[in-house]
Design a protein around this motif. Structure first.
Motif, PDB file in Angstrom:
ATOM      1  N   ASP A  45       7.129   3.787 -13.276  1.00 62.51           N
ATOM      2  CA  ASP A  45       6.750   2.379 -13.384  1.00 62.51           C
ATOM      3  C   ASP A  45       8.182   1.949 -14.499  1.00 62.51           C
ATOM      4  O   ASP A  45       9.037   2.873 -14.750  1.00 62.51           O
ATOM      5  N   GLU A  46       8.199   0.708 -14.811  1.00 65.28           N
ATOM      6  CA  GLU A  46       9.152   0.144 -15.566  1.00 65.28           C
ATOM      7  C   GLU A  46       9.209   0.919 -17.010  1.00 65.28           C
ATOM      8  O   GLU A  46      10.400   0.882 -17.837  1.00 65.28           O
ATOM      9  N   ILE A  65      14.288   9.758  -8.480  1.00 68.95           N
ATOM     10  CA  ILE A  65      13.035   9.273  -8.521  1.00 68.95           C
ATOM     11  C   ILE A  65      13.017   8.022  -7.532  1.00 68.95           C
ATOM     12  O   ILE A  65      13.745   7.537  -7.185  1.00 68.95           O
ATOM     13  N   PHE A  66      11.490   7.535  -7.698  1.00 71.89           N
ATOM     14  CA  PHE A  66      11.092   6.329  -6.982  1.00 71.89           C
ATOM     15  C   PHE A  66      10.658   5.385  -8.318  1.00 71.89           C
ATOM     16  O   PHE A  66      10.155   5.690  -9.223  1.00 71.89           O
ATOM     17  N   TYR A  67      11.497   4.267  -8.189  1.00 73.19           N
ATOM     18  CA  TYR A  67      11.141   3.177  -9.156  1.00 73.19           C
ATOM     19  C   TYR A  67      10.263   2.092  -8.731  1.00 73.19           C
ATOM     20  O   TYR A  67      10.735   1.607  -7.360  1.00 73.19           O
ATOM     21  N   ARG A  68       9.109   1.766  -8.992  1.00 73.40           N
ATOM     22  CA  ARG A  68       8.212   0.781  -8.346  1.00 73.40           C
ATOM     23  C   ARG A  68       8.792  -0.562  -8.955  1.00 73.40           C
ATOM     24  O   ARG A  68       8.560  -0.717 -10.371  1.00 73.40           O
ATOM     25  N   LEU A  77       9.163   0.331  -3.303  1.00 74.04           N
ATOM     26  CA  LEU A  77       9.586   1.523  -4.070  1.00 74.04           C
ATOM     27  C   LEU A  77      11.243   1.764  -3.799  1.00 74.04           C
ATOM     28  O   LEU A  77      11.617   1.498  -2.607  1.00 74.04           O
ATOM     29  N   LEU A  78      12.125   1.935  -4.863  1.00 78.42           N
ATOM     30  CA  LEU A  78      13.383   2.036  -4.728  1.00 78.42           C
ATOM     31  C   LEU A  78      13.733   3.561  -5.244  1.00 78.42           C
ATOM     32  O   LEU A  78      13.910   4.090  -6.067  1.00 78.42           O
ATOM     33  N   LEU A  79      14.129   4.244  -3.990  1.00 75.88           N
ATOM     34  CA  LEU A  79      14.552   5.580  -4.234  1.00 75.88           C
ATOM     35  C   LEU A  79      16.057   5.612  -5.041  1.00 75.88           C
ATOM     36  O   LEU A  79      16.997   4.939  -4.551  1.00 75.88           O
ATOM     37  N   THR A  80      16.001   6.225  -6.136  1.00 76.38           N
ATOM     38  CA  THR A  80      17.216   6.185  -7.137  1.00 76.38           C
ATOM     39  C   THR A  80      17.724   7.388  -7.635  1.00 76.38           C
ATOM     40  O   THR A  80      16.928   8.616  -7.859  1.00 76.38           O
ATOM     41  N   GLY A 130      20.303   4.765 -12.698  1.00 78.50           N
ATOM     42  CA  GLY A 130      20.671   5.501 -11.443  1.00 78.50           C
ATOM     43  C   GLY A 130      21.016   4.405 -10.706  1.00 78.50           C
ATOM     44  O   GLY A 130      20.828   3.251 -10.960  1.00 78.50           O
ATOM     45  N   HIS A 131      21.440   4.861  -9.547  1.00 76.29           N
ATOM     46  CA  HIS A 131      21.705   3.986  -8.290  1.00 76.29           C
ATOM     47  C   HIS A 131      20.726   4.046  -7.174  1.00 76.29           C
ATOM     48  O   HIS A 131      20.335   4.860  -6.680  1.00 76.29           O
ATOM     49  N   CYS A 132      20.102   2.685  -6.879  1.00 78.56           N
ATOM     50  CA  CYS A 132      19.203   2.600  -5.872  1.00 78.56           C
ATOM     51  C   CYS A 132      19.921   2.982  -4.466  1.00 78.56           C
ATOM     52  O   CYS A 132      20.473   1.718  -3.971  1.00 78.56           O
ATOM     53  N   VAL A 133      19.227   3.551  -3.758  1.00 75.38           N
ATOM     54  CA  VAL A 133      20.079   3.662  -2.258  1.00 75.38           C
ATOM     55  C   VAL A 133      19.029   3.595  -1.138  1.00 75.38           C
ATOM     56  O   VAL A 133      19.687   3.524   0.040  1.00 75.38           O
ATOM     57  N   ARG A 134      17.837   3.352  -1.526  1.00 74.63           N
ATOM     58  CA  ARG A 134      16.844   3.255  -0.132  1.00 74.63           C
ATOM     59  C   ARG A 134      15.535   2.419  -0.773  1.00 74.63           C
ATOM     60  O   ARG A 134      15.148   2.643  -1.925  1.00 74.63           O
ATOM     61  N   LEU A 135      15.205   1.861  -0.197  1.00 73.67           N
ATOM     62  CA  LEU A 135      13.919   0.744  -0.305  1.00 73.67           C
ATOM     63  C   LEU A 135      12.798   1.295   0.641  1.00 73.67           C
ATOM     64  O   LEU A 135      13.012   1.404   1.965  1.00 73.67           O
ATOM     65  N   GLU A 136      11.469   1.375  -0.048  1.00 74.69           N
ATOM     66  CA  GLU A 136      10.312   1.641   0.927  1.00 74.69           C
ATOM     67  C   GLU A 136       9.374   0.432   0.646  1.00 74.69           C
ATOM     68  O   GLU A 136       9.049   0.161  -0.576  1.00 74.69           O
ATOM     69  N   ARG A 137       8.861   0.125   1.802  1.00 75.49           N
ATOM     70  CA  ARG A 137       7.900  -1.170   1.357  1.00 75.49           C
ATOM     71  C   ARG A 137       6.477  -0.703   2.402  1.00 75.49           C
ATOM     72  O   ARG A 137       6.785  -0.497   3.658  1.00 75.49           O
ATOM     73  N   SER A 138       5.369  -1.055   1.660  1.00 84.48           N
ATOM     74  CA  SER A 138       4.197  -0.867   2.550  1.00 84.48           C
ATOM     75  C   SER A 138       3.796  -2.139   3.190  1.00 84.48           C
ATOM     76  O   SER A 138       4.042  -3.355   2.543  1.00 84.48           O
ATOM     77  N   LEU A 139       3.622  -2.061   4.536  1.00 84.53           N
ATOM     78  CA  LEU A 139       3.394  -3.163   5.443  1.00 84.53           C
ATOM     79  C   LEU A 139       1.739  -3.622   5.314  1.00 84.53           C
ATOM     80  O   LEU A 139       1.047  -2.641   5.066  1.00 84.53           O
TER      81      LEU A 139
END
Length: 238
Positions: free
Chosen positions: A124-125, A151-154, A170-173, A229-238
């Motif tokens: 988390d933050e 890491i994943f940042y929520r 969730l942002l993969l960083t 870090g650099h956020c390179v991927r986003l994951e989202r729950s539908l």
């Protein structure tokens, strides 16, 4: 050094163990123990509990093992699947020894697949690990980053919704030491981790952009912000 690292180091010295000896008892390398004690390696709850158990430490007070109170933000609700209840015959409860054996088997399975998949922490933050997610390791990397460093940042709020990043995403960083122009990056500002779009400015300054209901930008000196870090991927729950 983190509080968890301090706890492990103090308990190890009290028992008169070297990092190599402790690593052998825990089934990990000496460098792993050194990194954990120095606070340079993110360690899962299961691994931390295993090391502390070997050292005989009970109920450790450590921010790495505590889950902070959830911030009061609007998160997208995750649908809960409906499961038809099925009555099963009564089974004897598992003993503590059986539970430990099951956990050890699961840990061994993850270790065996260490070169194929990796449990990536979700933070988390405040930098607290709140969950994990399995990610594939390809060519020794996860999205170009070291498997032990990503890491994943929520996202806690909708401050980046104008850039299609919403609360609960969730942002993969992957680690980054310097700012990348026109990239969405995780930074630490005023003691808090936030995601912002970066624009480089003259004179060693950065423009940190957010966009909730309207565009906002804050110009800061590079010296006043820590690039996480650099956020390179986003994951989202539908």
């Amino acid at each position: 050094m983190s509080r968890l690292g301090e706890t492990i180091r103090a308990a190890r010295l009290k028992k008169g163990l070297t990092p190599k000896a402790l690593g052998k008892k825990c089934g990990v390398a000496e460098s792993f123990i050194n990194d954990v004690e120095m606070g340079t390696r993110i360690v899962s709850d299961d691994q931390a509990q295993r090391i502390l158990k070997v050292l005989g430490v009970e109920n450790p007070i450590s921010t790495e093992l505590e889950v902070a109170a959830e911030p009061e933000v609007e998160l997208r609700p995750r649908p809960r699947p409906y499961v038809i209840p099925v009555k099963k015959p009564e089974e004897p409860a598992y003993t503590e020894a059986e539970r430990e054996a099951t956990q050890a088997s699961a840990d061994a399975w993850l270790d065996a697949l260490g070169g194929v998949v990796k449990r990536v922490p979700i933070m988390d933050e405040g930098g607290v690990v709140i969950d994990h997610r399995l990610m594939p390791v390809i060519g020794g990397k996860i999205e170009g980053g070291h498997p032990d460093k990503v890491i994943f940042y929520r996202c806690p709020d909708n401050s980046m919704r104008g850039f299609r990043v919403f609360a609960g995403d969730l942002l993969l960083t992957v680690p980054a030491a310097v700012a990348i122009d026109d990239a969405i990056m995780l930074v630490q500002l005023d003691g808090k981790r936030v995601v912002r779009k970066i624009k480089k400015q003259d004179g060693g300054r950065l423009l940190l952009q957010s966009y909730e209901s309207e565009f906002e930008g804050k110009v800061v000196s590079i010296k006043d912000v820590l690039i996480v870090g650099h956020c390179v991927r986003l994951e989202r729950s539908l």
